[in-house]
Design an enzyme around this catalytic site. Structure first.
Site, PDB file in Angstrom:
ATOM      1  N   CYS A  31       0.840  -1.196   0.000  1.00 15.50           N
ATOM      2  CA  CYS A  31       0.000   0.000   0.000  1.00 15.50           C
ATOM      3  C   CYS A  31       0.879   1.251   0.000  1.00 15.50           C
ATOM      4  CB  CYS A  31      -0.898  -0.013   1.238  1.00 15.50           C
ATOM      5  SG  CYS A  31      -1.928   1.461   1.379  1.00 15.50           S
ATOM      6  N   CYS A  56       0.531   3.122   3.487  1.00 10.34           N
ATOM      7  CA  CYS A  56       0.993   2.628   4.796  1.00 10.34           C
ATOM      8  C   CYS A  56       1.974   1.465   4.720  1.00 10.34           C
ATOM      9  CB  CYS A  56      -0.206   2.233   5.641  1.00 10.34           C
ATOM     10  SG  CYS A  56      -0.962   0.692   5.099  1.00 10.34           S
ATOM     11  N   CYS A 102      -7.534  -1.020   2.049  1.00  7.83           N
ATOM     12  CA  CYS A 102      -6.396  -1.514   2.824  1.00  7.83           C
ATOM     13  C   CYS A 102      -6.807  -1.688   4.275  1.00  7.83           C
ATOM     14  CB  CYS A 102      -5.251  -0.514   2.721  1.00  7.83           C
ATOM     15  SG  CYS A 102      -3.908  -0.841   3.873  1.00  7.83           S
ATOM     16  N   CYS A 133      -4.711   1.078   6.715  1.00  9.37           N
ATOM     17  CA  CYS A 133      -4.948   2.528   6.689  1.00  9.37           C
ATOM     18  C   CYS A 133      -6.314   2.898   6.137  1.00  9.37           C
ATOM     19  CB  CYS A 133      -3.847   3.231   5.907  1.00  9.37           C
ATOM     20  SG  CYS A 133      -3.951   2.997   4.121  1.00  9.37           S
ATOM     21  N   CYS A 140      -8.936  -5.417  -9.452  1.00  8.12           N
ATOM     22  CA  CYS A 140      -8.548  -4.365 -10.385  1.00  8.12           C
ATOM     23  C   CYS A 140      -8.040  -3.196  -9.535  1.00  8.12           C
ATOM     24  CB  CYS A 140      -9.775  -3.983 -11.203  1.00  8.12           C
ATOM     25  SG  CYS A 140      -9.429  -2.771 -12.460  1.00  8.12           S
TER      26      CYS A 140
HETATM   27 ZN   LIG Z   1      -2.695   1.077   3.576  1.00  7.82          ZN
END
Ligand SMILES: [Zn+2]
Length: 185
Positions: free
Chosen positions: A99, A102, A147, A150, A170
Site C-alpha cells: 500500500c 501505509c 487496505c 490505513c 482491479c
Molecule cells: Zn494502507
C-alpha cells in the site's frame, strides 16, 4: 515458474477415471493457497513490513502531505486512475506490491496477471490485506476493497478473473508501491 509447476502437476494427473477439470481446479486452489501462505518469500532481504493490526490513522491534511495528489485522490477520495497510466501494470519482476499509504503488503508478483484492462490486476491477495464493501456506482454491484491497515481505497474486485479463483482485483497502480525482491525499485 509457478505456472510451469502447475502445468507439470496437471500433466501428471491420471486422466482415466477422474474428473480432469475438478482435479485441475482443486490442484489450482492448492497452488493459490500456497501462494498466500508463502508470500513472505517474495519480500526483499531486510524489509520488515507492518502488520494489518498496527492501524494507521491520519487526518485528511496529514494524508495530503504524505501522498502525491494522484495517490491522495485514489486512496482517500476513492478516485480511479486513467486506464493504462500506471507503469506498474507492466511490472514483471519478482516482488511485493504494498500500500502506498501505509506499506502494508497486499499482493505478490505471483498473484498478478495481465487482464488487458490497463490496470494492475491480481487473482488473489495476501491474506488479511483488505476489507471489502459493495457499492452500486455502476448499475450492477461491485465490491470495493480497502487496505486493512490505513483504510485506503485501492480498487474493485470482479468475478470475471482467471481460474481457479475466478477473481479479478482491479487495482489502481498509483495506490501501490512495488518492492522488488532483488535490485532497486
Ligand atoms: Zn494502507
Amino acid at each position: 515458474m509457478r505456472r510451469r509447476e502447475l502445468l507439470k502437476a496437471l500433466l501428471a494427473a491420471p486422466l482415466a477415471g477422474v474428473s480432469w477439470l475438478a482435479y485441475a481446479r482443486e490442484k489450482g486452489m492448492a497452488m493459490v493457497e500456497e501462494l498466500q501462505r508463502n508470500w513472505k518469500t517474495f519480500l526483499a532481504a531486510g524489509v520488515m513490513p507492518p502488520s494489518p493490526a498496527e492501524a494507521l490513522k491520519l487526518s485528511k491534511d496529514e494524508w495530503r502531505k504524505r501522498l502525491s495528489p494522484a495517490a491522495f485522490h485514489v486512496l482517500r477520495e476513492e478516485g480511479t486512475e486513467r486506464a493504462g497510466s500506471s507503469p506498474l501494470d507492466h511490472e514483471k519482476r519478482e516482488g511485493v506490491f504494498a500500500c502506498k499509504g501505509c506499506d502494508l503488503p497486499l499482493f505478490t508478483s505471483a498473484m498478478k496477471f495481465d487482464s488487458g484492462t490497463g490496470w494492475p490486476s491480481f487473482f488473489t491477495t495476501i491474506p488479511d490485506a483488505f476489507d471489502t464493501k459493495s457499492d452500486f456506482f455502476l448499475i450492477y454491484p461491485r465490491t470495493e476493497y480497502h487496505c486493512k491497515r490505513c483504510g485506503g481505497h485501492h480498487g474493485h474486485m470482479f468475478k470475471d478473473g482467471p481460474q481457479p479463483t475466478g477473481l479479478r482485483y482491479c487495482n489502481n497502480g498509483v495506490a501501490l508501491k512495488f518492492i522488488p525482491k532483488e535490485g532497486k525499485a
